[in-house]
Design a protein around this motif. Structure first.
Motif, short mmCIF file in Angstrom:
data_model
loop_
_atom_site.label_atom_id
_atom_site.label_comp_id
_atom_site.label_asym_id
_atom_site.label_seq_id
_atom_site.Cartn_x
_atom_site.Cartn_y
_atom_site.Cartn_z
N ALA A 91 0.82 -1.21 0.00
CA ALA A 91 0.00 0.00 0.00
C ALA A 91 0.86 1.27 0.00
N SER A 92 0.58 2.17 -0.95
CA SER A 92 1.48 3.30 -1.18
C SER A 92 0.77 4.64 -1.31
N THR A 93 -0.54 4.70 -1.08
CA THR A 93 -1.25 5.96 -1.17
C THR A 93 -0.66 6.97 -0.17
N PRO A 94 -0.33 8.19 -0.60
CA PRO A 94 0.24 9.16 0.33
C PRO A 94 -0.75 9.54 1.43
N ILE A 95 -0.28 9.54 2.67
CA ILE A 95 -1.09 9.90 3.83
C ILE A 95 -0.21 10.68 4.80
N ASN A 96 -0.84 11.30 5.77
CA ASN A 96 -0.10 11.94 6.85
C ASN A 96 0.27 10.90 7.88
N VAL A 97 1.56 10.60 7.97
CA VAL A 97 2.04 9.56 8.87
C VAL A 97 2.21 10.15 10.27
N LYS A 98 1.63 9.48 11.25
CA LYS A 98 1.72 9.95 12.64
C LYS A 98 2.86 9.23 13.35
#
Length: 384
Positions: free
Chosen positions: A377-384
């Motif tokens: 899975a590679s969809t860009p997200i805001n990583v916490k």
């Protein structure tokens, strides 16, 4: 699968905050809706319009080339790039076997023959060092052109592909192309936002291609672009991709066989909105890669493929490398059954029935990597 893999799946689901995670999905918000709605309201939705012009200009500026010509998809872009590079029927085109089939198909559209070459494990892209050794054995220069001594066909072009957004050894490939009188055509379909020694991929070759399919780092729905610093080639690319129609107030005059390849304005509207968020996507992609690198340290025999030396990668598809102790298909089955969509690297082109007849060098690295690569899975997200 063991508890290490189960823990990895749970951590990925927590990262994305959902039970099913696509491999790579587009990220849209109100800006895309605004631009597309405006496009529809104007009635300019086909292959001309203000958004096409804006998209081409902004894309060329971002990449650092003089011109970008927007087309319907990356395959069309590569087809025209090869044609403008002078690839003709029965020519051979050097290209990696480890690539998506579009690279080989674009060569076939020119009625030319793919000549499959190996990749480097550090980059997943064409290995220039192994390639030069190979060319010294099988090819020779005749009157300023390179010929395959075994087939007696001209070798016209070299097409490196920047796999999963990681730059190939492009400086060495530029030098190799110059030494052997080859036209360098970059398949930069996956590498928008990737730099090699500070210079954007897709700007090294004479004429290059990029893709904006729905699963790319930015999307125009379906779309691609031809990239070049040659104004004359760019004008010709625009002419060919608009059915080779001669400009006239009303006449339908066409001066050669052309192609209906131009990007519609409505797709370009989507692309303009996406371009505005590209820098944000790149930051998110890198953060996601860093997080995955941390997570896979808990799984024995698995590493995350990280950007090669001299490459600032866009990390388009996050890539796991498995040690030989793993069965790749068992890993894929497990991850997909658990709701974390995963895919293998492409089946190498030389294994496909329609391309088995093509000339091929030793492909030891290609054959090894196909058994050990898994995209996650590679969809860009805001990583916490």
């Amino acid at each position: 699968m063991n508890t290490q893999w189960m823990q990895f799946v749970e951590q990925v689901k927590q990262l994305y905050g959902k039970e099913f995670i696509p491999l790579h999905e587009p990220t849209f918000n109100d800006k895309e809706i605004e631009y597309v709605t405006n496009c529809v309201k104007t009635g300019w939705v086909s292959s001309v319009g203000a958004y096409v012009t804006k998209f081409e200009e902004e894309l060329a500026k971002f990449i650092g080339v003089k011109r970008a010509v927007a087309v319907v998809n990356g395959t069309a872009a590569l087809h025209i790039a090869l044609k403008l590079a002078g690839v003709e029927a029965d020519d051979e085109v050097l290209m990696p076997s480890l690539t998506f089939i579009a690279t080989a198909n674009a060569v076939s559209y020119c009625r030319a023959i793919p000549h499959f070459i190996d990749v480097h494990e550090e980059t997943l892209g064409v290995d220039p060092f192994k390639l030069e050794n190979y060319l010294q054995q099988v090819a020779e220069l005749r009157n300023g052109e390179l010929f395959n001594k075994q087939t007696n066909r001209r070798i016209r072009a070299l097409v490196p592909m920047h796999t999963f957004g990681h730059a190939a050894h492009i400086d060495e490939l530029v030098d190799l192309a110059e030494k052997y009188h080859l036209v360098l055509v970059e398949d930069a379909a996956e590498s928008l936002g990737t730099y090699y020694k500070g210079k954007h991929t897709g700007s090294f070759g004479k004429i290059n291609a990029m893709s904006f399919n729905g699963n790319k780092i930015i999307t125009t729905g379906g779309g691609g672009a031809i990239l070049t610093d040659d104004e004359t080639l760019a004008d010709y690319a625009k002419h060919l991709t608009t059915t080779a129609k001669v400009p006239h107030q009303w006449e339908y005059a066409h001066d050669e066989v052309g192609y209906n390849y131009r990007m519609p304005n409505i797709n370009a509207a989507l692309g303009c909105a996406q371009l505005e968020k590209l820098e944000q996507f790149l930051v998110q992609k890198e953060a996601l890669a860093n997080k995955y690198e941390e997570l896979v340290t808990n799984i024995d025999g698995v590493t995350l493929f990280t950007q090669p030396t001299n490459s600032d990668s866009n990390y388009w598809l996050q890539t796991l490398k498995l040690e030989d102790s793993f069965n790749r298909d068992e890993v894929l089955s497990f991850l997909n059954e658990q709701g974390v969509m995963s895919r293998p690297i492409w089946q190498p082109m030389h294994e496909l029935e329609l391309y088995k007849h093509c000339p091929t060098m030793d492909l030891a690295v290609t054959n090894d990597l196909k058994k050990r690569i898994v995209n996650i899975a590679s969809t860009p997200i805001n990583v916490k």
